[in-house]
Write a protein that holds these residues in place. Structure first.
Motif, PDB file in Angstrom:
ATOM      1  N   SER A   2      44.071  28.285  47.496  1.00  0.00           N
ATOM      2  CA  SER A   2      44.592  27.242  46.641  1.00  0.00           C
ATOM      3  C   SER A   2      45.025  26.459  47.256  1.00  0.00           C
ATOM      4  O   SER A   2      45.710  25.770  48.012  1.00  0.00           O
ATOM      5  CB  SER A   2      46.114  28.969  46.761  1.00  0.00           C
ATOM      6  OG  SER A   2      45.910  29.645  46.354  1.00  0.00           O
ATOM      7  N   THR A  25      56.410  25.225  34.853  1.00  0.00           N
ATOM      8  CA  THR A  25      55.183  26.223  35.726  1.00  0.00           C
ATOM      9  C   THR A  25      55.251  27.095  33.779  1.00  0.00           C
ATOM     10  O   THR A  25      54.221  27.434  33.921  1.00  0.00           O
ATOM     11  CB  THR A  25      55.577  27.100  36.583  1.00  0.00           C
ATOM     12  OG1 THR A  25      55.958  26.761  37.628  1.00  0.00           O
ATOM     13  CG2 THR A  25      55.027  28.138  36.787  1.00  0.00           C
ATOM     14  N   TRP A  30      51.555  29.596  32.829  1.00  0.00           N
ATOM     15  CA  TRP A  30      51.708  30.847  33.868  1.00  0.00           C
ATOM     16  C   TRP A  30      52.567  31.448  34.320  1.00  0.00           C
ATOM     17  O   TRP A  30      53.564  31.257  33.915  1.00  0.00           O
ATOM     18  CB  TRP A  30      51.736  29.214  35.022  1.00  0.00           C
ATOM     19  CG  TRP A  30      50.625  28.642  34.770  1.00  0.00           C
ATOM     20  CD1 TRP A  30      48.685  28.504  34.095  1.00  0.00           C
ATOM     21  CD2 TRP A  30      50.187  27.473  36.228  1.00  0.00           C
ATOM     22  NE1 TRP A  30      47.875  28.070  34.733  1.00  0.00           N
ATOM     23  CE2 TRP A  30      49.105  26.799  35.990  1.00  0.00           C
ATOM     24  CE3 TRP A  30      50.664  26.566  36.800  1.00  0.00           C
ATOM     25  CZ2 TRP A  30      48.111  25.733  36.516  1.00  0.00           C
ATOM     26  CZ3 TRP A  30      50.284  25.596  37.861  1.00  0.00           C
ATOM     27  CH2 TRP A  30      49.166  25.399  37.174  1.00  0.00           C
ATOM     28  N   ASN A  81      52.121  40.371  43.688  1.00  0.00           N
ATOM     29  CA  ASN A  81      51.772  40.342  42.771  1.00  0.00           C
ATOM     30  C   ASN A  81      51.744  41.210  41.454  1.00  0.00           C
ATOM     31  O   ASN A  81      50.820  40.652  40.768  1.00  0.00           O
ATOM     32  CB  ASN A  81      50.533  38.938  42.912  1.00  0.00           C
ATOM     33  CG  ASN A  81      50.242  37.551  41.447  1.00  0.00           C
ATOM     34  OD1 ASN A  81      51.751  38.366  40.642  1.00  0.00           O
ATOM     35  ND2 ASN A  81      49.376  37.489  41.425  1.00  0.00           N
ATOM     36  N   GLN A  86      49.864  33.251  38.886  1.00  0.00           N
ATOM     37  CA  GLN A  86      49.182  32.027  39.096  1.00  0.00           C
ATOM     38  C   GLN A  86      49.265  31.141  39.643  1.00  0.00           C
ATOM     39  O   GLN A  86      49.056  30.636  40.529  1.00  0.00           O
ATOM     40  CB  GLN A  86      48.423  31.107  37.738  1.00  0.00           C
ATOM     41  CG  GLN A  86      48.162  31.704  36.377  1.00  0.00           C
ATOM     42  CD  GLN A  86      48.379  32.529  35.396  1.00  0.00           C
ATOM     43  OE1 GLN A  86      49.973  32.747  35.493  1.00  0.00           O
ATOM     44  NE2 GLN A  86      47.597  33.183  34.972  1.00  0.00           N
ATOM     45  N   PHE A 107      45.733  33.113  43.640  1.00  0.00           N
ATOM     46  CA  PHE A 107      46.507  31.773  43.201  1.00  0.00           C
ATOM     47  C   PHE A 107      45.819  30.706  43.025  1.00  0.00           C
ATOM     48  O   PHE A 107      45.492  30.220  44.138  1.00  0.00           O
ATOM     49  CB  PHE A 107      48.792  31.759  44.298  1.00  0.00           C
ATOM     50  CG  PHE A 107      49.132  33.546  43.689  1.00  0.00           C
ATOM     51  CD1 PHE A 107      49.953  33.294  43.109  1.00  0.00           C
ATOM     52  CD2 PHE A 107      49.219  33.728  45.373  1.00  0.00           C
ATOM     53  CE1 PHE A 107      51.171  34.344  43.047  1.00  0.00           C
ATOM     54  CE2 PHE A 107      50.055  34.991  45.664  1.00  0.00           C
ATOM     55  CZ  PHE A 107      51.006  35.428  44.297  1.00  0.00           C
ATOM     56  N   ALA A 108      46.481  30.463  41.854  1.00  0.00           N
ATOM     57  CA  ALA A 108      46.401  28.706  41.446  1.00  0.00           C
ATOM     58  C   ALA A 108      46.834  27.794  42.650  1.00  0.00           C
ATOM     59  O   ALA A 108      46.450  26.653  42.983  1.00  0.00           O
ATOM     60  CB  ALA A 108      46.202  28.380  40.019  1.00  0.00           C
ATOM     61  N   ARG A 109      47.951  28.525  42.746  1.00  0.00           N
ATOM     62  CA  ARG A 109      49.345  27.107  43.185  1.00  0.00           C
ATOM     63  C   ARG A 109      50.107  27.845  43.977  1.00  0.00           C
ATOM     64  O   ARG A 109      51.040  28.870  43.367  1.00  0.00           O
ATOM     65  CB  ARG A 109      49.585  26.428  42.065  1.00  0.00           C
ATOM     66  CG  ARG A 109      50.545  25.254  42.610  1.00  0.00           C
ATOM     67  CD  ARG A 109      51.387  24.720  42.173  1.00  0.00           C
ATOM     68  NE  ARG A 109      50.113  23.367  41.113  1.00  0.00           N
ATOM     69  CZ  ARG A 109      50.348  22.506  40.682  1.00  0.00           C
ATOM     70  NH1 ARG A 109      51.324  22.562  39.295  1.00  0.00           N
ATOM     71  NH2 ARG A 109      49.069  21.557  39.778  1.00  0.00           N
TER      72      ARG A 109
END
Length: 154
Positions: A2, A25, A30, A81, A86, A107-109
């Motif tokens: 990530s 966000t 997201w 989660n 994300q 997670f993207a970030r």
């Protein structure tokens, strides 16, 4: 792995910075999980996100409200989660037990916020930076400038 961003706070409060980052966000469509280091700190954030602005609020929930899968922003003290987020925010001393854990790759970030005026928080952030790099996360470091803007340091 990530994209992982470390935000070194020096002027603004964590509560204010977190609210702004959560707004951005949500503007991207997201979902977010905010992992907090203690139940007391989570309760304070829960209240703050409903009241931080006279013009708006940030819709969010905790396990106490139920319907965790429908929450756009979910506050927790656990490594979970439940809303398919994300973005993972780590605040108030929260840290993954293992930066190499497969769940983090979902997670993207990942965003780690810390108070640079607190020597213990600064030391913990340095250790987390090292661990995240070792786990092959794409790590960047952002520091608040004297003018209050974010400047990429590494």
């Amino acid at each position: 792995m990530s994209e992982t961003l470390f935000y070194h706070l020096e002027r603004k409060s964590l509560d204010d910075v977190l609210a702004g980052l959560l707004e951005r966000t949500r503007e991207r469509g997201w979902r977010a999980v905010v992992q907090v280091g203690s139940a007391e700190r989570m309760a304070a954030l829960d209240t703050h996100l409903w009241t931080y602005s006279e013009q708006s609020f940030l819709a969010h929930g905790t396990a106490a409200e139920g319907h965790s899968s429908r929450q756009p922003v979910y506050l927790t003290t656990e490594e979970e989660n439940p809303n398919g987020a994300q973005v993972l925010f780590l605040v108030g001393g929260a840290m993954p037990a293992d930066w190499s854990a497969p769940r983090l790759a979902g997670f993207a970030r990942i965003v780690r916020l810390f108070d640079g005026r607190d020597p213990e928080a600064l030391a913990a952030a340095r250790a987390a930076w090292h661990d995240a790099k070792q786990a092959r996360h794409d790590v960047t470091y952002w520091k608040e400038s004297a003018s209050g803007k974010w400047e990429k340091q590494a």
